[in-house]
Design an enzyme around this catalytic site. Structure first.
Site, PDB file in Angstrom:
ATOM      1  CG  HIS A  80      -1.856   1.405   1.041  1.00 49.73           C
ATOM      2  ND1 HIS A  80      -2.818   1.355   0.727  1.00 49.73           N
ATOM      3  CD2 HIS A  80      -1.584   2.386   1.811  1.00 49.73           C
ATOM      4  CE1 HIS A  80      -3.339   2.620   0.798  1.00 49.73           C
ATOM      5  NE2 HIS A  80      -2.852   3.089   1.518  1.00 49.73           N
ATOM      6  CG  ASP A 113     -11.984   3.030   6.580  1.00 49.77           C
ATOM      7  OD1 ASP A 113     -11.634   3.723   7.631  1.00 49.77           O
ATOM      8  OD2 ASP A 113     -12.061   3.254   5.415  1.00 49.77           O
ATOM      9  NE  ARG A 140     -10.607  10.055  10.556  1.00 50.64           N
ATOM     10  CZ  ARG A 140      -9.848   9.257  10.042  1.00 50.64           C
ATOM     11  NH1 ARG A 140      -9.966   7.908   9.363  1.00 50.64           N
ATOM     12  NH2 ARG A 140      -8.622   9.827   9.648  1.00 50.64           N
ATOM     13  CB  SER A 180      -8.620   4.730   8.053  1.00 49.35           C
ATOM     14  OG  SER A 180      -9.134   4.762   6.985  1.00 49.35           O
ATOM     15  CE  LYS A 231      -9.268   2.603   3.659  1.00 52.52           C
ATOM     16  NZ  LYS A 231      -9.575   3.918   3.584  1.00 52.52           N
TER      17      LYS A 231
END
Ligand code: URA
Ligand code: CA
Length: 433
Positions: A82, A161, A168, A183, A187
């Site tokens: 990621h 999320d 948020r 968060s 995922k």
């Protein structure tokens, strides 16, 4: 359990238990807890922080709020990667076939994304015929056969999320390390990863502009991953200027092909080799990071990496001849040089501004509904530390619009040119394990 009591507990600086966090996330996802209570909780979390145990429990509660991808039919250790945003970041397109060439199974789910350019899925769609929707069975079979398949996001992953992130966004609580870390990690874990390599960017084009913030975020995510039983490492890399030279969808596919052939930009190649060697090592396909790196370099040299890329494109219905004839990819109607206003050294290229310029050409989406133009974008001709003569091209615009004056000004504003040779920032700052 009452939400008001949990808010008070967190407000006063106490840690929430696993059961309390599970209750809160479950009830919030099913709309039993209203947004105003969750807003108060988000603000309490922002100020009071969370222990590692709380962070792991929050992450797992969000994972369990929706579907989880089952990759158990795929042989081997599934390592996901990621990157935390960036401009002109083509790493996924390169890393997926590169590590698959060393038998690391790549079962990747990727996004379209909002932003300066499209996501990996958009980039792949610039290849004619490429299908990003596969049923689960075909997806698993392709990974077992070719070690690689990439699909668009499907299913209802981490709905908690999605809801919390949107809340948020409008309550000034995005910028909290425990909330960002849980968060992102929720995922990755829901997408079925056994192990995770994180590329945490720092600099003007990054979510975390300062090195200290990037380190803190990387440490937080690594702790969550390891705490949740997924081996995780974090690489902190520079995003103070765009990565590589190409910013745009088809343009980045060309850059990925060059890199897989061993002829890519130095920074992009180095980052891919660094991230890739950690992926190969975590997948237990090499005895050491150094061994993994040597074999990845060999896969670029021998042509194995590009062969895997061709196989991957063909298997998903795409026209693999673009690899040897990249001119077959979508091409923009006009190419315009942006000229250096004076001679000197490139001291800075504000990554975000180049990203905005690319999206002004149509390379990125402003809203979920907007269409992107896969052909357009920007090729940088000079990077930080390079010398330019006055009037020499510092970038070229690939465009399908008649007036590029505003984009030209944007690109010029992103560049700073100085008399003194600047110090080039390091590409890799630190590896967090
Ligand atoms: N990206 C995410 O996915 N989540 C955050 O909270 C911030 C950035
Ligand atoms: Ca690039």
């Amino acid at each position: 359990m009452r939400m008001v009591d949990l808010i008070a507990k967190k407000r006063d600086g106490h840690a929430l238990s696993k059961e309390e966090i599970e209750f809160m996330i479950k009830a919030y996802t099913s709309d039993e807890i209203p947004d105003y209570q969750m807003s108060a909780m988000a603000m309490a979390l922002y100020f009071q922080d969370m222990t590692t145990a709380e962070r792991v429990n929050l992450t797992m509660a969000m994972v369990e709020s929706g579907d989880q991808i089952d990759l158990s039919d795929i042989e081997g250790i599934k390592v996901d990667k990621h990157s935390t945003g960036g401009v002109g970041d083509t790493t996924t397109l390169i890393l997926a076939p590169l590590v698959a060439a060393l038998d690391v199974p790549v079962a990747k789910m990727s996004g379209r994304g909002l932003g300066h350019t499209g996501g990996t899925i958009d980039k792949l769609e610039s290849i004619e015929g490429f299908k990003v929707e596969l049923d689960n069975k075909t997806f698993n079979q392709l990974v077992n056969k070719n070690k690689i398949a990439v699909i668009g996001q499907s299913g209802n992953l981490t709905p908690a999320d999605k809801k919390l992130y949107a809340l948020r966004d409008v309550t000034a609580t995005v910028n909290s390390v425990p909330l960002i870390a849980s968060s992102i990690m929720s995922k990755k874990i829901a997408a079925g990863a056994d192990a995770i390599v994180l590329d945490v960017k720092t600099g003007s084009g990054a979510f975390m502009k300062e090195l200290e913030g990037a380190k803190e975020l990387a440490k937080a995510m690594v702790a969550i991953g390891n705490g949740a039983g997924r081996e995780t490492i974090g690489v902190i890399s520079d995003m103070s200027q765009p990565l590589g030279y190409a910013v745009g969808n088809a343009l980045e596919v060309v850059e990925a092909i060059e890199t897989l052939n061993g002829n890519g930009p130095a920074d992009l190649t180095e980052l891919c080799l660094t991230l890739g060697s950690h992926m190969v090592y975590l997948a237990k396909k090499a005895n050491s990071i150094e061994d993994a790196r040597a074999r990845l370099e060999e896969a670029m040299r021998s042509g194995k990496a590009i062969e895997v890329f061709k196989t991957f494109i063909r298997a998903q219905g795409g026209d693999e001849t673009i690899v040897d004839q990249p001119e077959r990819l979508p091409r923009a109607g006009s190419i315009t040089d942006v000229q250096a206003p004076c001679a000197g050294y490139i001291a800075e290229i504000i990554a975000d501004e180049i990203g905005i310029a690319a999206s002004m050409l149509g390379a990125g989406r402003m809203t979920k509904e907007s269409e992107i133009d896969l052909a357009v974008g920007i090729i940088l001709k000079k990077k930080v530390g390079d010398y330019v003569e006055a009037g020499e091209p510092i970038a070229t615009l690939h465009s399908n619009q008649s007036d590029v004056a505003a984009v030209t000004s944007k690109v010029l504003a992103a560049y700073s040119i100085t008399d003194q040779k600047p110090t080039v920032p390091p590409l890799i700052y630190q590896v967090i394990t």
